[in-house]
Design a protein around this motif. Structure first.
Motif, PDB file in Angstrom:
ATOM      1  N   GLY A  25      38.852  27.733  36.329  1.00 22.68           N
ATOM      2  CA  GLY A  25      37.585  28.061  36.127  1.00 22.68           C
ATOM      3  C   GLY A  25      37.265  29.734  36.394  1.00 22.68           C
ATOM      4  N   ARG A  26      36.528  30.254  36.182  1.00 26.88           N
ATOM      5  CA  ARG A  26      36.069  31.748  36.104  1.00 26.88           C
ATOM      6  C   ARG A  26      36.735  31.992  37.723  1.00 26.88           C
ATOM      7  N   PRO A  27      37.677  32.828  38.209  1.00 26.68           N
ATOM      8  CA  PRO A  27      38.141  33.719  39.125  1.00 26.68           C
ATOM      9  C   PRO A  27      37.244  34.739  39.323  1.00 26.68           C
ATOM     10  N   PRO A  28      36.746  34.795  40.799  1.00 26.29           N
ATOM     11  CA  PRO A  28      36.189  35.439  41.330  1.00 26.29           C
ATOM     12  C   PRO A  28      37.392  37.181  40.936  1.00 26.29           C
ATOM     13  N   THR A  29      36.475  38.569  41.027  1.00 31.50           N
ATOM     14  CA  THR A  29      37.426  39.055  40.533  1.00 31.50           C
ATOM     15  C   THR A  29      37.248  39.868  41.660  1.00 31.50           C
ATOM     16  N   ARG A  30      39.065  40.446  41.085  1.00 31.22           N
ATOM     17  CA  ARG A  30      39.338  41.378  42.780  1.00 31.22           C
ATOM     18  C   ARG A  30      38.944  42.410  42.914  1.00 31.22           C
ATOM     19  N   TRP A  31      38.822  43.272  43.552  1.00 24.14           N
ATOM     20  CA  TRP A  31      38.695  44.616  43.778  1.00 24.14           C
ATOM     21  C   TRP A  31      39.439  45.504  42.642  1.00 24.14           C
TER      22      TRP A  31
END
Length: 124
Positions: A81-87
């Motif tokens: 899916g759409r993974p959360p973005t990292r810093w």
């Protein structure tokens, strides 16, 4: 990028309260910003994030801050899916994959920082 919306809404509400202006008065946010002369919270957050990242990237003493920036998950894969973005994902969008190396050059890092702030605030 979605995280910046709440602070911006709060800031606009505070500025309206400072001037005693209601939403019913139909005064544009830009006009209120000109009257209060307050720095946009999104620009300030983006600038501080960029400066802090450059500061940590230039450290060579082995503290945990740089290790956190360089950290990658053990598997190297992200969820379906759409993974959360990292810093660092949006940093790499502006500065490229070798942003850690570019951070060593302070003048280059400052120039890239202006582009980052522009790009980051245009979404909010």
């Amino acid at each position: 990028m979605g995280l910046i919306r709440r602070p911006k809404v709060t800031q606009r509400a505070m500025e309206r309260a400072m001037l005693g202006v209601s939403l019913r008065d139909h005064i544009r946010n830009e006009d209120i910003r000109k009257r209060t002369k307050v720095t946009d919270i999104a620009r300030r957050i983006a600038k501080l994030k960029w400066q802090w990242t450059g500061h940590i990237a230039r450290k060579t003493d082995g503290r945990w801050g740089r290790k956190v920036l360089e950290w990658r998950p053990r598997t190297g894969r992200r969820s379906v899916g759409r993974p959360p973005t990292r810093w660092t994902d949006d940093l790499a969008r502006v500065a490229g994959i070798r942003w850690m190396r570019d951070a060593q050059d302070r003048s280059l890092w400052r120039r890239l920082g202006e582009a980052y702030v522009q790009q980051w605030t245009s979404f909010g």
